[in-house]
Scaffold this active site. Structure first.
Site, mmCIF file in Angstrom:
data_model
loop_
_atom_site.group_PDB
_atom_site.id
_atom_site.type_symbol
_atom_site.label_atom_id
_atom_site.label_comp_id
_atom_site.label_asym_id
_atom_site.label_seq_id
_atom_site.Cartn_x
_atom_site.Cartn_y
_atom_site.Cartn_z
ATOM 1 C CE LYS A 1 -2.838 2.834 2.852
ATOM 2 N NZ LYS A 1 -3.622 3.073 4.052
ATOM 3 N N GLY B 1 -8.200 9.013 9.002
ATOM 4 C CA GLY B 1 -8.605 9.122 10.402
ATOM 5 C C GLY B 1 -9.665 10.174 10.680
#
Lengths: 257, 66
Positions: free
Chosen positions: A99, A160
């Site tokens: 990733k 987040g």
């Protein structure tokens, strides 16, 4: 119904939910959440080994379950750092997937697209299955596909933040622009966000804080599993067009007089 | 001899291979990758590559992340 798999490069997954392993209060909580989420792909970060103290690593725990490890390059601000981190991750011998994150700004954690493309180019050539974390920018997504990335992972909102899919129109355009799987990465705050991403036609959703930061991570992991499945099914089923006025569901003839 | 591991100086016995150095630090060899002076030392070479005075090592593993 025929089996509906998510295919990335030479890999095939039944679950379209990818989950992170960060921010959990205990390893047991993390394992419980992964299990409840049904995720087959699990992200991890690369950091220095603790030489002097506790030597139990996350792999001691993850080895208890069956999952595909997706190492990230979180914390990297240059292409060089990201390439170096990805190479170290592969050296651990568990995965050739990465990733790929190259962060451009500390406050928003938005990607540095220029550096991302540079790092992706190198890693694709080295045989990595590159899954880049990118902006919700169709032009960038196309460039990443063109250089050989195995998927593109546009953000729904900042990492987040839990803000959900802030620009569904861009995600839709990305879906029309590229052929590789589009996985929404970052921003998912609750189940409906995950469903929404899947209803748009995304191939999958990757999340960490949305689960780990919930009051009850295991319950939220289950919710996310169901949400991703529901969203996928709704997408495959084909939703009705939106209309301004009503159309009755019950027959209008043979009414009593 | 003195080497640097993960940013800290350590005194280790002379004549160590990378493999023996990992054992010296009691590290589970299954779960780490090793960089020596910014170059990756492949797992298959751990038995052969010698640790030298002043070497700078990064020994990394996976941690929780998103």
């Amino acid at each position: 119904m025929t089996e509906d798999y998510l295919v990335i490069g030479d890999k095939k997954f039944k679950s379209r939910l990818f989950v992170g392993t960060g921010k959990y209060s205990t390893p047991e909580m993390m394992l419980g959440a992964i299990e409840a989420s049904g995720a087959e792909v699990v992200t991890v970060a690369i950091r220095r080994m603790n030489i002097e103290g506790q030597k139990r690593t996350i792999l001691d725990y993850l080895s208890e379950i069956s999952c595909t490890i997706l190492p990230n390059t979180a914390g990297c601000y240059t292409a060089e750092e990201a390439i170096r981190t990805a190479r170290l991750a592969r050296e651990l011998g568990l995965s050739n997937m990465v990733k790929l994150e190259v962060i451009g700004d500390q406050k928003t954690l938005f990607p540095d697209n220029e550096a991302l493309l540079e790092a992706a180019r190198v890693l694709v050539k080295e045989g990595f299955l590159v899954l880049p974390y990118t902006n919700d920018d169709p032009v960038m997504a196309k460039k990443l596909e063109d250089i050989g990335c195995a998927a593109v992972m546009p953000l729904g909102a900042p990492i987040g933040s839990g803000l959900g899919i802030r620009n569904p129109y861009n995600i839709k355009i990305i879906l029309e622009t590229v052929k590789v799987p589009v996985i929404v990465d970052a921003g998912v705050g609750t189940a409906s966000d995950a469903s929404f991403a899947m209803e748009l036609g995304c191939a999958g959703v990757l999340m960490n804080t949305g689960i780990a930061g919930a009051k009850d991570p295991i319950k939220m992991a289950k919710a996310m599993k169901l949400a991703v499945e529901a969203g996928r099914l709704a997408y495959l089923a084909g939703r009705i067009p939106k209309k301004l006025y009503a159309s009755a569901s019950s027959p209008m003839d043979n009414l009593i007089e | 001899m003195r080497i640097k591991v993960n940013g800290k100086d350590y005194e280790v016995p002379d004549g160590l291979t990378v493999s023996l150095m990992l054992e010296f630090f009691k590290i589970n060899k299954n779960y780490v990758a090793v960089e020596r002076n910014k170059e990756i030392v492949s797992r298959k070479d751990w038995e052969y590559v010698m640790v030298c005075e002043g070497d700078v090592f990064e020994i990394v593993t996976f941690v929780g992340g998103g």
